[in-house]
Write a protein that holds these residues in place. Structure first.
Motif, PDB file in Angstrom:
ATOM      1  N   LYS A  63       0.838  -1.196   0.000  1.00 54.32           N
ATOM      2  CA  LYS A  63       0.000   0.000   0.000  1.00 54.32           C
ATOM      3  C   LYS A  63       0.871   1.245   0.000  1.00 54.32           C
ATOM      4  O   LYS A  63       1.870   1.329   0.713  1.00 54.32           O
ATOM      5  CB  LYS A  63      -0.887   0.025   1.244  1.00 54.32           C
ATOM      6  N   ASP A  64       0.466   2.214  -0.790  1.00 50.99           N
ATOM      7  CA  ASP A  64       1.158   3.494  -0.861  1.00 50.99           C
ATOM      8  C   ASP A  64       0.397   4.484   0.002  1.00 50.99           C
ATOM      9  O   ASP A  64      -0.644   4.985  -0.399  1.00 50.99           O
ATOM     10  CB  ASP A  64       1.229   3.973  -2.306  1.00 50.99           C
ATOM     11  N   ILE A  65       0.924   4.709   1.184  1.00 52.64           N
ATOM     12  CA  ILE A  65       0.277   5.629   2.113  1.00 52.64           C
ATOM     13  C   ILE A  65       0.959   6.981   1.973  1.00 52.64           C
ATOM     14  O   ILE A  65       2.153   7.122   2.228  1.00 52.64           O
ATOM     15  CB  ILE A  65       0.377   5.118   3.556  1.00 52.64           C
ATOM     16  N   VAL A  66       0.190   7.961   1.548  1.00 52.82           N
ATOM     17  CA  VAL A  66       0.740   9.293   1.305  1.00 52.82           C
ATOM     18  C   VAL A  66       0.412  10.208   2.457  1.00 52.82           C
ATOM     19  O   VAL A  66      -0.583  10.187   3.055  1.00 52.82           O
ATOM     20  CB  VAL A  66       0.197   9.874  -0.024  1.00 52.82           C
TER      21      VAL A  66
END
Length: 66
Positions: A63-66
């Motif tokens: 997951k790409d958590i920004v």
């Protein structure tokens, strides 16, 4: 039954099924595997197989958590 079904979490998926599930070209999966960036597979003879639940668990770590 669809690939997204939770009925068979240990179902073994072929590279074509993984490609379809992740919407990635088969060649991209081979390339990422060669670089050590893809979910580990089981090698059965000349064939690669992934346990569905292991693949989805691995995917959650991406997951790409920004």
């Amino acid at each position: 039954m669809t690939l997204a079904s939770t009925d068979e979490p240990d179902r073994l998926l072929s590279i074509e099924e993984v490609s379809q599930l992740l919407q990635l070209p088969v060649q991209s999966i081979y390339k990422q595997r060669s670089l050590g960036l893809f979910c580990p597979a089981y090698k059965i003879g000349r064939h690669l197989r992934w346990k569905r639940n292991e693949l989805l668990t691995w995917l959650e770590t991406k997951k790409d958590i920004v």
